[in-house]
Motif scaffolding. Structure first.
Motif, PDB file in Angstrom:
ATOM      1  N   GLU A  33       0.830  -1.210   0.000  1.00 29.91           N
ATOM      2  CA  GLU A  33       0.000   0.000   0.000  1.00 29.91           C
ATOM      3  C   GLU A  33       0.865   1.262   0.000  1.00 29.91           C
ATOM      4  O   GLU A  33       0.360   2.364  -0.145  1.00 29.91           O
ATOM      5  N   ARG A  61      -8.352   4.440   4.807  1.00 28.25           N
ATOM      6  CA  ARG A  61      -7.408   3.881   3.839  1.00 28.25           C
ATOM      7  C   ARG A  61      -6.958   2.480   4.241  1.00 28.25           C
ATOM      8  O   ARG A  61      -6.916   1.562   3.406  1.00 28.25           O
ATOM      9  N   MET A  65      -7.785  -1.025   2.369  1.00 25.15           N
ATOM     10  CA  MET A  65      -6.659  -1.864   1.966  1.00 25.15           C
ATOM     11  C   MET A  65      -6.833  -3.288   2.489  1.00 25.15           C
ATOM     12  O   MET A  65      -6.570  -4.254   1.778  1.00 25.15           O
ATOM     13  N   ARG A  68      -9.459  -5.008   0.323  1.00 24.84           N
ATOM     14  CA  ARG A  68      -8.969  -5.227  -1.036  1.00 24.84           C
ATOM     15  C   ARG A  68      -7.859  -6.275  -1.086  1.00 24.84           C
ATOM     16  O   ARG A  68      -7.875  -7.177  -1.915  1.00 24.84           O
ATOM     17  N   ARG A  69      -6.884  -6.164  -0.206  1.00 33.48           N
ATOM     18  CA  ARG A  69      -5.691  -7.020  -0.294  1.00 33.48           C
ATOM     19  C   ARG A  69      -5.828  -8.337   0.476  1.00 33.48           C
ATOM     20  O   ARG A  69      -5.217  -9.323   0.112  1.00 33.48           O
TER      21      ARG A  69
END
Length: 182
Positions: A33, A61, A65, A68-69
């Protein structure tokens, strides 16, 4: 090295078999990130990192993250190094100094929840529990010999609990100490 140092406190990671994430994968996600100086502490979602940006927006954020990850949806509280140092420095007198007598925890709260509102939902058992509001946190101590009688766990059933994450006093101070050793 980035200018601003932070700690991300992930709520509910590797607890009770849920949201299982290795610390290596967590570090890799933070690094991918774009965060620097990424270190984890114990297996319960404590991440020290540096970022060029200010704290505003970091919680969102990091939460995005993680989705998403790593495919996990967690609430995250981010505090700057200075904020964490102030939390420790401004603890009630004697807080955490007698671990054989009291179990001492720091309850980190995420906006829009305030420490005053969080304190309002905490039930205390007389002669067992003590709680104090601080800046962005509650300090909670329970008499070790009677900790099974503590009412601290009752906060888990409140809507406000979704905006809280708890760390022991020893973990909280250890996170600060890890910065000192870097």
């Amino acid at each position: 090295m980035s200018a601003n140092q932070y700690v991300a406190l992930l709520r509910g990671i590797n607890v009770g078999g849920n949201n299982q994430v290795s610390m290596a994968d967590l570090r890799a996600a933070f690094e991918a990130e774009g965060f620097d100086d990424v270190r984890t502490y114990i297996n319960s979602g404590n991440v020290l990192f540096s970022a060029d940006s200010g704290r505003a927006g970091l919680e969102d954020r990091v939460e995005e993250m993680l989705r998403r990850r790593l495919g996990i949806d967690l609430m995250v509280v981010v505090r700057s190094r200075r904020q964490l140092e102030n939390i420790i420095r401004k603890a009630p007198e004697g807080f955490g100094e007698h671990p054989d007598l009291y179990h001492s925890d720091v309850v980190f709260v995420k906006a829009p929840l305030t420490p005053a509102r969080a304190l309002g939902v905490v039930e205390l058992r007389e002669e067992v529990d003590q709680a104090w509001a601080g800046t962005g946190v509650l300090y909670f101590a329970r008499l070790s010999a009677r900790r099974t009688q503590s009412k601290m766990s009752k906060i888990m059933g409140t809507p406000e609990y979704k905006l809280m994450t708890i760390r022991s006093w020893s973990t909280t101070t250890r996170l600060r100490d890890l910065w000192e050793k870097a």
